[in-house]
Design an enzyme around this catalytic site. Sequence first.
Site, PDB file in Angstrom:
ATOM      1  CE  LYS A  71      -3.996   2.084   2.244  1.00 55.92           C
ATOM      2  NZ  LYS A  71      -3.522   3.458   1.989  1.00 55.92           N
ATOM      3  CG  ASP A  79       1.459   7.975   2.742  1.00 59.75           C
ATOM      4  OD1 ASP A  79       0.346   8.418   2.393  1.00 59.75           O
ATOM      5  OD2 ASP A  79       2.086   8.406   3.730  1.00 59.75           O
ATOM      6  CD  GLU A 128      -0.648   4.487   3.595  1.00 56.03           C
ATOM      7  OE1 GLU A 128      -1.649   5.116   3.967  1.00 56.03           O
ATOM      8  OE2 GLU A 128      -0.220   4.535   2.442  1.00 56.03           O
TER       9      GLU A 128
END
Length: 323
Positions: free
Chosen positions: A22, A24, A168
């Site tokens: 994931k 950011d 993240e």
Amino acid sequence: MLATPGLLPPAAQDAQWAYETKQDGQRVLVYLPGDGSVLLRARSGEDITGAYPELLPLGAELGTTPAILDGEVLALDEQGRADFQLLQGRMGLAQSPALAVRRAAEAPVHLVLFDLPHLGQPLLTLPYVRRRAALERLGLDGPYWSTPAALTGHGAQALRATREHGLEGLVCKRLDSGYEPGVRSRAWIKIRNLRSEDVLVGGWVPGKGRLTGLPGAVLVGQRAGDRLAYVGNVGTGWSEAERAELAVLLRAAGTDTCPFDPVPSVAGARWVVPRLVGEVRYSSRTRAGMLRQPSWLRLRPDLAPEESAADLPEDTPQESPDR
């Protein structure tokens, strides 16, 4: 297509999912019409092409084949990790091309690509695993863009790796899923790595509306040597009963002296003697040491304010939050 917050798929279904880091950054759709040009659109639909001039050469990568790419624009820190605060210095410059060019030379961004909704024709109904394979065959790896690998299966190990490397989180994508534009789908699951730490409550801001007379948010800090450094405000995470209990404790600890050094600029702040220890959950820290997306977990009556659990981590910048 958007991901739904959730948990790892059951272990029995692990092999039916792919796992991606994931990121950011700023989500974008990249339109390549096949004439050498490129158009970047944010989730809002806004044309943000002008903000990232270093990505313009991507328009010639696929020749005359029209395509739409799905990805995320990142700004990377010295360790090569995505830093959203760095990216904020590049966002919003679409209408300032000269400034965007200067910023691109100083702090270039990097585009990571993870899906392919269109390649010569719409690919929306193709399963993720085939779209992903088609994307990887394009070989889109350049000076300012890349196609990071996705991992099939081994979700628990992938999630653990993101935590160990301070990333993240993780996005889980079902291998047989189609691409659903504009839908927050259960076929994509996002898991955000959250951290928790102890903080000292040094003030509060009164609530409004139904929260009149109660704390709308508490102002929290951590020890930095012999001072209390402000690290942010927390306004979520309480039940009604917990908020009412906290209001009584805050009023009893009231003082006219701000306990934070330096004094934060917070409108309507009311200060308290920093003797309440609380535990908060948060996603990450800004470069100035502020907590991002903090929420309240619980009071820690078992901890004294002097305990080292409320110390600012040694690697956190100790600078004024107003800089």
